[in-house]
Design a protein around this motif. Structure first.
Motif, PDB file in Angstrom:
ATOM      1  N   PHE A   1       0.813  -1.211   0.000  1.00  0.00           N
ATOM      2  CA  PHE A   1       0.000   0.000   0.000  1.00  0.00           C
ATOM      3  C   PHE A   1       0.849   1.265   0.000  1.00  0.00           C
ATOM      4  CE2 PHE A   1      -2.352  -3.467   1.922  1.00  0.00           C
ATOM      5  CZ  PHE A   1      -3.550  -3.425   1.215  1.00  0.00           C
ATOM      6  N   THR A   2       0.204   2.371  -0.364  1.00  0.00           N
ATOM      7  CA  THR A   2       0.886   3.672  -0.381  1.00  0.00           C
ATOM      8  C   THR A   2       0.266   4.667   0.597  1.00  0.00           C
ATOM      9  OG1 THR A   2      -0.496   4.344  -2.256  1.00  0.00           O
ATOM     10  CG2 THR A   2       1.680   3.419  -2.762  1.00  0.00           C
ATOM     11  N   GLN A   3      -1.038   4.563   0.860  1.00  0.00           N
ATOM     12  CA  GLN A   3      -1.689   5.471   1.815  1.00  0.00           C
ATOM     13  C   GLN A   3      -1.279   5.100   3.230  1.00  0.00           C
ATOM     14  OE1 GLN A   3      -5.972   5.567   1.569  1.00  0.00           O
ATOM     15  NE2 GLN A   3      -6.195   7.019   3.261  1.00  0.00           N
ATOM     16  N   LYS A   4      -0.975   6.099   4.033  1.00  0.00           N
ATOM     17  CA  LYS A   4      -0.475   5.871   5.387  1.00  0.00           C
ATOM     18  C   LYS A   4      -1.385   4.964   6.193  1.00  0.00           C
ATOM     19  CE  LYS A   4       0.813   8.392   9.638  1.00  0.00           C
ATOM     20  NZ  LYS A   4      -0.194   7.876  10.587  1.00  0.00           N
ATOM     21  N   GLU A   5      -2.664   5.250   6.207  1.00  0.00           N
ATOM     22  CA  GLU A   5      -3.594   4.477   7.026  1.00  0.00           C
ATOM     23  C   GLU A   5      -3.725   3.037   6.535  1.00  0.00           C
ATOM     24  OE1 GLU A   5      -4.423   8.774   7.490  1.00  0.00           O
ATOM     25  OE2 GLU A   5      -4.218   7.454   5.752  1.00  0.00           O
ATOM     26  N   ASP A   6      -3.689   2.853   5.217  1.00  0.00           N
ATOM     27  CA  ASP A   6      -3.706   1.492   4.682  1.00  0.00           C
ATOM     28  C   ASP A   6      -2.477   0.718   5.130  1.00  0.00           C
ATOM     29  OD1 ASP A   6      -6.120   1.587   3.292  1.00  0.00           O
ATOM     30  OD2 ASP A   6      -5.197   2.290   1.441  1.00  0.00           O
ATOM     31  N   ILE A   7      -1.329   1.373   5.082  1.00  0.00           N
ATOM     32  CA  ILE A   7      -0.067   0.740   5.479  1.00  0.00           C
ATOM     33  C   ILE A   7      -0.122   0.308   6.933  1.00  0.00           C
ATOM     34  CG2 ILE A   7       2.398   1.159   5.907  1.00  0.00           C
ATOM     35  CD1 ILE A   7       2.332   3.052   3.452  1.00  0.00           C
ATOM     36  N   GLU A   8      -0.558   1.213   7.815  1.00  0.00           N
ATOM     37  CA  GLU A   8      -0.507   0.894   9.238  1.00  0.00           C
ATOM     38  C   GLU A   8      -1.569  -0.124   9.640  1.00  0.00           C
ATOM     39  OE1 GLU A   8      -0.441   4.799  10.869  1.00  0.00           O
ATOM     40  OE2 GLU A   8      -2.576   5.182  10.537  1.00  0.00           O
ATOM     41  N   ILE A   9      -2.737  -0.106   9.006  1.00  0.00           N
ATOM     42  CA  ILE A   9      -3.768  -1.104   9.320  1.00  0.00           C
ATOM     43  C   ILE A   9      -3.373  -2.472   8.790  1.00  0.00           C
ATOM     44  CG2 ILE A   9      -6.132  -1.831   8.853  1.00  0.00           C
ATOM     45  CD1 ILE A   9      -6.898   1.170   8.904  1.00  0.00           C
ATOM     46  N   ALA A  10      -2.933  -2.542   7.525  1.00  0.00           N
ATOM     47  CA  ALA A  10      -2.502  -3.816   6.955  1.00  0.00           C
ATOM     48  C   ALA A  10      -1.321  -4.385   7.735  1.00  0.00           C
ATOM     49  CB  ALA A  10      -2.124  -3.636   5.488  1.00  0.00           C
ATOM     50  N   GLY A  11      -0.408  -3.514   8.138  1.00  0.00           N
ATOM     51  CA  GLY A  11       0.740  -3.956   8.918  1.00  0.00           C
ATOM     52  C   GLY A  11       0.341  -4.482  10.283  1.00  0.00           C
ATOM     53  N   PHE A  12      -0.592  -3.799  10.918  1.00  0.00           N
ATOM     54  CA  PHE A  12      -1.046  -4.219  12.239  1.00  0.00           C
ATOM     55  C   PHE A  12      -1.707  -5.589  12.190  1.00  0.00           C
ATOM     56  CE2 PHE A  12      -4.333  -4.226  15.612  1.00  0.00           C
ATOM     57  CZ  PHE A  12      -3.496  -4.158  16.713  1.00  0.00           C
ATOM     58  N   LEU A  13      -2.535  -5.808  11.198  1.00  0.00           N
ATOM     59  CA  LEU A  13      -3.208  -7.097  11.068  1.00  0.00           C
ATOM     60  C   LEU A  13      -2.221  -8.207  10.715  1.00  0.00           C
ATOM     61  CD1 LEU A  13      -6.437  -5.944   9.193  1.00  0.00           C
ATOM     62  CD2 LEU A  13      -6.242  -6.616  11.604  1.00  0.00           C
TER      63      LEU A  13
ATOM     64  N   ILE B   1       3.852  -7.086  18.412  1.00  0.00           N
ATOM     65  CA  ILE B   1       3.555  -5.651  18.376  1.00  0.00           C
ATOM     66  C   ILE B   1       4.840  -4.832  18.361  1.00  0.00           C
ATOM     67  CG2 ILE B   1       3.320  -5.209  20.867  1.00  0.00           C
ATOM     68  CD1 ILE B   1       0.690  -3.657  19.999  1.00  0.00           C
ATOM     69  N   ASN B   2       5.910  -5.344  18.978  1.00  0.00           N
ATOM     70  CA  ASN B   2       7.203  -4.670  18.862  1.00  0.00           C
ATOM     71  C   ASN B   2       7.731  -4.742  17.433  1.00  0.00           C
ATOM     72  OD1 ASN B   2       7.984  -3.485  21.423  1.00  0.00           O
ATOM     73  ND2 ASN B   2       8.019  -5.570  22.241  1.00  0.00           N
ATOM     74  N   MET B   3       7.477  -5.858  16.764  1.00  0.00           N
ATOM     75  CA  MET B   3       7.853  -5.976  15.362  1.00  0.00           C
ATOM     76  C   MET B   3       7.072  -4.962  14.527  1.00  0.00           C
ATOM     77  SD  MET B   3       7.593  -9.302  12.836  1.00  0.00           S
ATOM     78  CE  MET B   3       5.783  -9.319  12.900  1.00  0.00           C
ATOM     79  N   TYR B   4       5.781  -4.856  14.797  1.00  0.00           N
ATOM     80  CA  TYR B   4       4.944  -3.886  14.086  1.00  0.00           C
ATOM     81  C   TYR B   4       5.470  -2.460  14.279  1.00  0.00           C
ATOM     82  CZ  TYR B   4       0.943  -0.865  13.135  1.00  0.00           C
ATOM     83  OH  TYR B   4       0.131   0.140  12.679  1.00  0.00           O
ATOM     84  N   LEU B   5       5.833  -2.133  15.504  1.00  0.00           N
ATOM     85  CA  LEU B   5       6.353  -0.793  15.773  1.00  0.00           C
ATOM     86  C   LEU B   5       7.664  -0.545  15.031  1.00  0.00           C
ATOM     87  CD1 LEU B   5       5.507  -0.572  19.576  1.00  0.00           C
ATOM     88  CD2 LEU B   5       4.417   0.705  17.711  1.00  0.00           C
ATOM     89  N   ARG B   6       8.488  -1.577  14.914  1.00  0.00           N
ATOM     90  CA  ARG B   6       9.714  -1.449  14.108  1.00  0.00           C
ATOM     91  C   ARG B   6       9.364  -1.112  12.672  1.00  0.00           C
ATOM     92  NH1 ARG B   6      12.343  -6.551  11.992  1.00  0.00           N
ATOM     93  NH2 ARG B   6      11.693  -5.621  10.005  1.00  0.00           N
ATOM     94  N   TRP B   7       8.389  -1.822  12.121  1.00  0.00           N
ATOM     95  CA  TRP B   7       7.971  -1.555  10.736  1.00  0.00           C
ATOM     96  C   TRP B   7       7.545  -0.106  10.545  1.00  0.00           C
ATOM     97  CZ3 TRP B   7       4.026  -6.125   9.719  1.00  0.00           C
ATOM     98  CH2 TRP B   7       4.728  -7.354   9.715  1.00  0.00           C
ATOM     99  N   MET B   8       6.742   0.409  11.479  1.00  0.00           N
ATOM    100  CA  MET B   8       6.143   1.728  11.330  1.00  0.00           C
ATOM    101  C   MET B   8       7.115   2.870  11.621  1.00  0.00           C
ATOM    102  SD  MET B   8       3.037   1.171  10.298  1.00  0.00           S
ATOM    103  CE  MET B   8       3.674  -0.288   9.427  1.00  0.00           C
TER     104      MET B   8
ATOM    105  N   LEU C   1       9.194   0.611   7.037  1.00  0.00           N
ATOM    106  CA  LEU C   1       8.475   1.650   6.299  1.00  0.00           C
ATOM    107  C   LEU C   1       8.684   3.060   6.852  1.00  0.00           C
ATOM    108  CD1 LEU C   1       6.064  -1.041   6.322  1.00  0.00           C
ATOM    109  CD2 LEU C   1       5.845   0.308   4.271  1.00  0.00           C
ATOM    110  N   GLY C   2       8.877   3.184   8.168  1.00  0.00           N
ATOM    111  CA  GLY C   2       9.222   4.465   8.773  1.00  0.00           C
ATOM    112  C   GLY C   2       8.232   5.588   8.520  1.00  0.00           C
ATOM    113  N   ILE C   3       6.936   5.288   8.595  1.00  0.00           N
ATOM    114  CA  ILE C   3       5.930   6.319   8.289  1.00  0.00           C
ATOM    115  C   ILE C   3       5.475   7.091   9.533  1.00  0.00           C
ATOM    116  CG2 ILE C   3       5.102   5.156   6.211  1.00  0.00           C
ATOM    117  CD1 ILE C   3       2.708   4.146   7.880  1.00  0.00           C
TER     118      ILE C   3
END
Length: 268
Positions: free
Chosen positions: A48-60, A181-188, A198-200
């Motif tokens: 994804f390219t939209q911020k919210e799409d990235i963070e929701i897809a990543g979280f799931l 969730i720590n992995m997710y936070l690393r991604w974001m 992704l560093g968004i």
């Protein structure tokens, strides 16, 4: 003499730490490359390219990131497809009858009812709390994001839900290493311009991140002498975090690539 050919007792402590850091820095460079994405669940938010799409897809995707990696990726893609490949739009604008299509989803102990609860919780997070980044940024401490994870879980489950779904969001303040969730936070949060993380999220510093501690990274860390605690829990995470921050105070979690790569790809 190569670091891997030397025994730790043979080395002066300062030299040992210097050579260990150099060894791990080399492994970070080896694995922290775009090719890493191909076999890792991080590929899901990269769709994804939209911020919210990235963070929701990543979280799931991060939520179901345990077990066989190929199965994780395939099931994460199913989750996205069930949301019409538009996670943010689905979260915000779904109707009750849209949620029925999620009921058949299953990944190990995460089932359709859990998925539906996550969608409803995410809607609450975005409508009433400013989004995922805002929740974590609000509750971060000066030296850790672990208290923020605890507060996030409270926000996430403030809606009506079944108790069974609680286990799918870990809480480090109750002793969990909160690997996913720590992995997710690393991604974001991390962004070192290599194209992997992704560093968004710009409101959270990478210096606050904690290593996604699992069986692979834990075993490697113990063999390297930077972790002594046997259990992979919150206390072990704090010990490992301290060791990694000694090597890089601004970006300690880059060493997750080294520890994970050594364990999974090299069988160290």
């Amino acid at each position: 003499m190569d670091f891997m050919q030397r025994t730790l007792p043979d080395m002066n402590e300062k030299i040992e730490k210097k050579e260990l850091k150099a060894f791990l820095d080399e492994k970070v460079l080896l694995y922290n490359k775009p090719g890493f994405i191909e076999s890792d669940p991080i590929q899901i938010p990269h769709l994804f390219t939209q911020k919210e799409d990235i963070e929701i897809a990543g979280f799931l995707a991060a939520t179901i990131a345990w077990g066989n990696r190929k199965m994780i990726i395939n099931n994460a893609k199913k989750m996205v497809a069930l949301m019409g490949d538009s996670p943010y739009d689905f979260v915000l604008h779904h109707k009750e009858h849209h949620l029925e299509q999620l009921e058949s989803f299953v990944h190990r102990t995460f089932n359709g009812l859990d998925f539906i609860t996550f969608i409803k919780s995410l809607k609450n997070v975005y409508q009433n709390h400013g989004g995922l980044e805002a929740v974590f940024a609000k509750h971060r401490k000066h030296n850790s994001l672990q208290p923020a994870i605890h507060e996030f879980k409270k926000v996430f489950f403030e809606i009506e839900h079944q108790n069974r779904t609680h286990k799918h969001v870990s809480d480090p303040l109750t002793g969990s290493a909160a690997k996913r969730i720590n992995m997710y936070l690393r991604w974001m949060v991390r962004n070192d311009n290599t194209g992997v993380d992704l560093g968004i999220w710009k409101s959270v510093s990478p210096s606050l991140l904690s290593c996604p501690l699992d069986v692979h990274s834990g075993n490697v860390a113990r063999k390297l002498g930077i972790l002594t605690r046997k259990q992979n829990d919150a206390r072990a995470l704090a010990e490992l975090d301290a060791a990694l921050r000694e090597m890089d105070i601004t970006d300690p979690v880059k060493y997750d690539f080294a520890l994970f790569g050594l364990g999974v790809f090299e069988g160290f």
